[in-house]
Motif scaffolding. Sequence first.
Motif, PDB file in Angstrom:
ATOM      1  N   ILE A   1     -14.553   9.802   0.057  1.00  0.00           N
ATOM      2  CA  ILE A   1     -13.399   8.959   0.367  1.00  0.00           C
ATOM      3  C   ILE A   1     -12.364   9.224  -0.709  1.00  0.00           C
ATOM      4  O   ILE A   1     -12.652   9.089  -1.892  1.00  0.00           O
ATOM      5  CB  ILE A   1     -13.749   7.451   0.344  1.00  0.00           C
ATOM      6  CG1 ILE A   1     -14.937   7.146   1.230  1.00  0.00           C
ATOM      7  CG2 ILE A   1     -12.546   6.623   0.737  1.00  0.00           C
ATOM      8  CD1 ILE A   1     -15.449   5.714   1.093  1.00  0.00           C
ATOM      9  N   GLY A   2     -11.168   9.552  -0.316  1.00  0.00           N
ATOM     10  CA  GLY A   2     -10.104   9.790  -1.287  1.00  0.00           C
ATOM     11  C   GLY A   2      -9.068   8.685  -1.230  1.00  0.00           C
ATOM     12  O   GLY A   2      -8.865   8.054  -0.196  1.00  0.00           O
ATOM     13  N   THR A   3      -8.428   8.442  -2.349  1.00  0.00           N
ATOM     14  CA  THR A   3      -7.334   7.476  -2.414  1.00  0.00           C
ATOM     15  C   THR A   3      -6.463   7.811  -3.613  1.00  0.00           C
ATOM     16  O   THR A   3      -6.810   8.681  -4.418  1.00  0.00           O
ATOM     17  CB  THR A   3      -7.847   6.025  -2.461  1.00  0.00           C
ATOM     18  OG1 THR A   3      -6.767   5.140  -2.190  1.00  0.00           O
ATOM     19  CG2 THR A   3      -8.489   5.695  -3.801  1.00  0.00           C
ATOM     20  N   GLY A   4      -5.359   7.129  -3.741  1.00  0.00           N
ATOM     21  CA  GLY A   4      -4.434   7.394  -4.831  1.00  0.00           C
ATOM     22  C   GLY A   4      -4.789   6.647  -6.105  1.00  0.00           C
ATOM     23  O   GLY A   4      -5.489   5.638  -6.093  1.00  0.00           O
ATOM     24  N   GLY A   5      -4.244   7.134  -7.209  1.00  0.00           N
ATOM     25  CA  GLY A   5      -4.454   6.500  -8.504  1.00  0.00           C
ATOM     26  C   GLY A   5      -3.337   5.547  -8.893  1.00  0.00           C
ATOM     27  O   GLY A   5      -3.349   4.987  -9.983  1.00  0.00           O
ATOM     28  N   ASP A   6      -2.391   5.341  -7.991  1.00  0.00           N
ATOM     29  CA  ASP A   6      -1.230   4.491  -8.259  1.00  0.00           C
ATOM     30  C   ASP A   6      -1.571   3.021  -8.000  1.00  0.00           C
ATOM     31  O   ASP A   6      -2.609   2.709  -7.422  1.00  0.00           O
ATOM     32  CB  ASP A   6      -0.069   4.928  -7.360  1.00  0.00           C
ATOM     33  CG  ASP A   6      -0.439   4.833  -5.902  1.00  0.00           C
ATOM     34  OD1 ASP A   6       0.140   4.003  -5.195  1.00  0.00           O
ATOM     35  OD2 ASP A   6      -1.343   5.580  -5.465  1.00  0.00           O
ATOM     36  N   PRO A   7      -0.704   2.110  -8.424  1.00  0.00           N
ATOM     37  CA  PRO A   7      -0.972   0.672  -8.226  1.00  0.00           C
ATOM     38  C   PRO A   7      -1.155   0.271  -6.756  1.00  0.00           C
ATOM     39  O   PRO A   7      -1.974  -0.598  -6.458  1.00  0.00           O
ATOM     40  CB  PRO A   7       0.261  -0.010  -8.832  1.00  0.00           C
ATOM     41  CG  PRO A   7       0.747   0.953  -9.868  1.00  0.00           C
ATOM     42  CD  PRO A   7       0.475   2.320  -9.279  1.00  0.00           C
ATOM     43  N   PHE A   8      -0.438   0.896  -5.826  1.00  0.00           N
ATOM     44  CA  PHE A   8      -0.597   0.556  -4.411  1.00  0.00           C
ATOM     45  C   PHE A   8      -2.035   0.715  -3.957  1.00  0.00           C
ATOM     46  O   PHE A   8      -2.547  -0.070  -3.160  1.00  0.00           O
ATOM     47  CB  PHE A   8       0.322   1.441  -3.550  1.00  0.00           C
ATOM     48  CG  PHE A   8       0.065   1.279  -2.070  1.00  0.00           C
ATOM     49  CD1 PHE A   8       0.656   0.233  -1.374  1.00  0.00           C
ATOM     50  CD2 PHE A   8      -0.763   2.160  -1.393  1.00  0.00           C
ATOM     51  CE1 PHE A   8       0.406   0.069  -0.010  1.00  0.00           C
ATOM     52  CE2 PHE A   8      -1.009   2.008  -0.035  1.00  0.00           C
ATOM     53  CZ  PHE A   8      -0.424   0.962   0.658  1.00  0.00           C
ATOM     54  N   HIS A   9      -2.706   1.750  -4.440  1.00  0.00           N
ATOM     55  CA  HIS A   9      -4.066   2.053  -3.998  1.00  0.00           C
ATOM     56  C   HIS A   9      -5.157   1.364  -4.820  1.00  0.00           C
ATOM     57  O   HIS A   9      -6.342   1.597  -4.583  1.00  0.00           O
ATOM     58  CB  HIS A   9      -4.279   3.569  -4.008  1.00  0.00           C
ATOM     59  CG  HIS A   9      -3.544   4.275  -2.923  1.00  0.00           C
ATOM     60  ND1 HIS A   9      -2.308   4.858  -3.123  1.00  0.00           N
ATOM     61  CD2 HIS A   9      -3.847   4.475  -1.622  1.00  0.00           C
ATOM     62  CE1 HIS A   9      -1.895   5.397  -1.993  1.00  0.00           C
ATOM     63  NE2 HIS A   9      -2.799   5.173  -1.067  1.00  0.00           N
TER      64      HIS A   9
END
Length: 166
Positions: free
Chosen positions: A134-142
């Motif tokens: 599972i991939g996701t972003g490292g930014d605050p949104f994610h």
Amino acid sequence: MRIRAFTPQDLTALTDLTIETFRPFYEDSFRPLVGETIFANQHGDWRDDYRREVPGLHAPERHLYVAVAEADDGDRDGDGLAGYVAWSVDPDRRNGTISHLAVSAQHRRGHLGTALCEHAFAHMRSLGAEVVEIGTGGDPFHAPARALYERLGCTALPTAVYYRQL
């Protein structure tokens, strides 16, 4: 909530939910972070990209699957779609990948994302998968997605993506 297999009648609601869910990332996070030139180059047509991408998420003949969650409490949004998960399985590698997870704003924080992931995991196991990615972003949104995946026992692999306008 009731989780069930995707049907073609879900497509419009699925596409709308995807755009609604990820609009804050593209417009409020990514765009201000990278500026207009990089944004336009990388994701300037993100809504249309999803309109083209979402119809291909469910193709069992290619090992691509979607499950949707319907609100069963009378609090229906759109066509009753509260969330969905899309995944694939590579039977030869015994590997599964969750490509999309979206939960409508009014159904977040109620463990629906967990239920959708667990549903996908069970289906992957039934098809012989031993590992899921599972991939996701490292930014605050994610951040909520990262917290969910960690609660599910996933191990984060640090990566970095850099952009620069030329």
